[in-house]
Design a protein around this motif. Structure first.
Motif, PDB file in Angstrom:
ATOM      1  N   PHE A  37       0.859  -1.178   0.000  1.00 49.78           N
ATOM      2  CA  PHE A  37       0.000   0.000   0.000  1.00 49.78           C
ATOM      3  C   PHE A  37       0.900   1.234   0.000  1.00 49.78           C
ATOM      4  CE2 PHE A  37      -2.324  -3.369   2.307  1.00 49.78           C
ATOM      5  CZ  PHE A  37      -3.363  -3.549   1.387  1.00 49.78           C
ATOM      6  N   PRO A  38       0.988   1.939  -1.131  1.00 50.04           N
ATOM      7  CA  PRO A  38       1.950   3.037  -1.262  1.00 50.04           C
ATOM      8  C   PRO A  38       1.669   4.184  -0.296  1.00 50.04           C
ATOM      9  CG  PRO A  38       1.112   2.350  -3.412  1.00 50.04           C
ATOM     10  CD  PRO A  38       0.252   1.693  -2.375  1.00 50.04           C
ATOM     11  N   ALA A  39       2.723   4.746   0.242  1.00 53.94           N
ATOM     12  CA  ALA A  39       2.600   5.910   1.110  1.00 53.94           C
ATOM     13  C   ALA A  39       2.086   7.099   0.306  1.00 53.94           C
ATOM     14  CB  ALA A  39       3.952   6.250   1.732  1.00 53.94           C
ATOM     15  N   GLY A  40       1.240   7.903   0.953  1.00 56.77           N
ATOM     16  CA  GLY A  40       0.707   9.085   0.300  1.00 56.77           C
ATOM     17  C   GLY A  40      -0.358   8.796  -0.737  1.00 56.77           C
ATOM     18  N   ARG A  41      -0.966   7.600  -0.661  1.00 54.82           N
ATOM     19  CA  ARG A  41      -1.984   7.211  -1.633  1.00 54.82           C
ATOM     20  C   ARG A  41      -3.227   6.694  -0.910  1.00 54.82           C
ATOM     21  NH1 ARG A  41      -1.849   6.981  -7.374  1.00 54.82           N
ATOM     22  NH2 ARG A  41      -1.952   4.712  -7.467  1.00 54.82           N
ATOM     23  N   PHE A  42      -4.339   6.717  -1.621  1.00 49.58           N
ATOM     24  CA  PHE A  42      -5.638   6.240  -1.143  1.00 49.58           C
ATOM     25  C   PHE A  42      -5.947   4.964  -1.914  1.00 49.58           C
ATOM     26  CE2 PHE A  42     -10.241   7.945  -0.219  1.00 49.58           C
ATOM     27  CZ  PHE A  42     -10.572   6.726   0.344  1.00 49.58           C
ATOM     28  N   THR A  43      -5.918   3.825  -1.209  1.00 47.01           N
ATOM     29  CA  THR A  43      -6.162   2.527  -1.829  1.00 47.01           C
ATOM     30  C   THR A  43      -7.463   1.949  -1.295  1.00 47.01           C
ATOM     31  OG1 THR A  43      -3.777   2.115  -1.955  1.00 47.01           O
ATOM     32  CG2 THR A  43      -5.237   0.229  -2.250  1.00 47.01           C
ATOM     33  N   ALA A  44      -8.314   1.457  -2.195  1.00 45.25           N
ATOM     34  CA  ALA A  44      -9.541   0.773  -1.803  1.00 45.25           C
ATOM     35  C   ALA A  44      -9.403  -0.715  -2.090  1.00 45.25           C
ATOM     36  CB  ALA A  44     -10.739   1.342  -2.556  1.00 45.25           C
ATOM     37  N   ILE A  45      -9.999  -1.531  -1.234  1.00 47.71           N
ATOM     38  CA  ILE A  45     -10.017  -2.985  -1.402  1.00 47.71           C
ATOM     39  C   ILE A  45     -11.464  -3.414  -1.578  1.00 47.71           C
ATOM     40  CG2 ILE A  45      -9.403  -5.214  -0.413  1.00 47.71           C
ATOM     41  CD1 ILE A  45      -7.385  -3.748   1.367  1.00 47.71           C
ATOM     42  N   MET A  46     -11.732  -4.132  -2.669  1.00 47.35           N
ATOM     43  CA  MET A  46     -13.094  -4.584  -2.953  1.00 47.35           C
ATOM     44  C   MET A  46     -13.089  -6.064  -3.288  1.00 47.35           C
ATOM     45  SD  MET A  46     -14.975  -1.589  -5.124  1.00 47.35           S
ATOM     46  CE  MET A  46     -16.572  -2.180  -4.520  1.00 47.35           C
ATOM     47  N   GLY A  47     -14.271  -6.641  -3.266  1.00 48.58           N
ATOM     48  CA  GLY A  47     -14.437  -8.033  -3.649  1.00 48.58           C
ATOM     49  C   GLY A  47     -15.785  -8.534  -3.178  1.00 48.58           C
ATOM     50  N   PRO A  48     -16.223  -9.670  -3.709  1.00 54.11           N
ATOM     51  CA  PRO A  48     -17.488 -10.239  -3.268  1.00 54.11           C
ATOM     52  C   PRO A  48     -17.459 -10.583  -1.784  1.00 54.11           C
ATOM     53  CG  PRO A  48     -16.662 -11.346  -5.246  1.00 54.11           C
ATOM     54  CD  PRO A  48     -15.547 -10.493  -4.725  1.00 54.11           C
ATOM     55  N   SER A  49     -18.614 -10.812  -1.210  1.00 56.70           N
ATOM     56  CA  SER A  49     -18.687 -11.245   0.185  1.00 56.70           C
ATOM     57  C   SER A  49     -17.881 -12.522   0.355  1.00 56.70           C
ATOM     58  CB  SER A  49     -20.155 -11.497   0.566  1.00 56.70           C
ATOM     59  OG  SER A  49     -20.248 -11.971   1.880  1.00 56.70           O
TER      60      SER A  49
END
Length: 256
Positions: A37-49
């Motif tokens: 997860f890069p510093a200074g960045r906004f990362t989202a994690i998605m996936g099915p249930s």
């Protein structure tokens, strides 16, 4: 899928495996995930249930332990820490925003925001706290109790609290899950401003394509594996990618 990053990472996992239970009833929640997860960045994690997205966040944040593989905050490998040092690391270097706001009802807004600093017996920077209060727009609510605030305002307090100690990374688990769409947009915009204006790092688990569109990048998990990633996401592009999971059968590492 192995992810190689050349930029500085605020947090990362390598060959992360998490198994719950044993024998015939065991569940492999993470199946060899490597991602930074890069510093200074906004990362989202998605996936099915059941894809492992919350498990990934909890293990990366040191809230849960891996069955095998490693998790790091900066250059610190979490498995090398005893319980006390892990608690101190989470307090000093990691921030959390949860779906439930988790504010202390007897404390004012100002006291809730500075609670991590108070627990660490650190005064922090008055300028930093003032800047946070300004960003979250709560200057006229500092002496209110949580019960006197709307849900959106309470979550904004929780966001300010998460950033108060200038942690390496803030993990947000469905931060808009209890909010209406307008309040949710305000909180997501706030997280984005913290990243882009204050050079913070955010990792967010969400099921909402609109929420994910606020991130710089979206990671997609399925059956405990990292199967795709998307730069510069839009809600429509994310939704289309999520729909692909519904009909997927063995493609791109997705198991039915």
């Amino acid at each position: 899928m192995t992810t190689v990053t050349t930029t500085r990472t605020a947090a990362r996992v390598e060959n992360a495996v998490k198994v719950y239970g044993s024998g015939d009833t065991s569940v492999r929640a993470l199946d060899g995930v490597s991602v930074g997860f890069p510093a200074g960045r906004f990362t989202a994690i998605m996936g099915p249930s059941g894809s492992g997205k919350s498990t990934l966040m909890h293990c990366a944040a040191g809230l849960d332990t891996l069955t095998s593989g490693t998790a790091h905050i900066g250059d610190t490998e979490l498995s090398t820490l005893d319980d006390r040092r892990l608690t101190l690391l989470r307090r000093d270097r990691v921030g959390f925003v949860f779906q439930a706001f988790n504010l202390v009802p007897t404390l004012t807004v100002a006291e809730n925001i500075t609670l991590p600093l108070d627990l660490a017996r650190g005064k922090g920077s008055r300028e930093w706290i003032d800047a946070l209060v300004d960003v979250v727009g709560l200057g006229d609510r500092l002496h209110h109790r949580p019960s006197e605030l709307s849900g959106g305002q309470q979550q904004r307090v929780a966001v300010a609290r998460a950033f108060a100690g200038r942690p390496d990374v803030v993990f947000a688990d469905e931060p808009t899950g209890n909010l209406d769409s307008r309040s949710g947009e305000e909180v997501l915009g706030l997280l984005g401003r913290a990243v882009r204006q204050m050079d913070r790092t955010v990792v967010m688990v969400t099921h909402d394509p609109v929420a994910a569109a606020h991130a710089d990048e979206v990671l997609f998990l399925a059956d405990g594996r990292l199967v795709d990633r998307m730069e510069a996401p839009t809600a429509d592009k994310v939704l289309d990618r999520m729909k692909a999971f519904d009909g997927a059968s063995g493609s791109e590492g997705v198991r039915s």
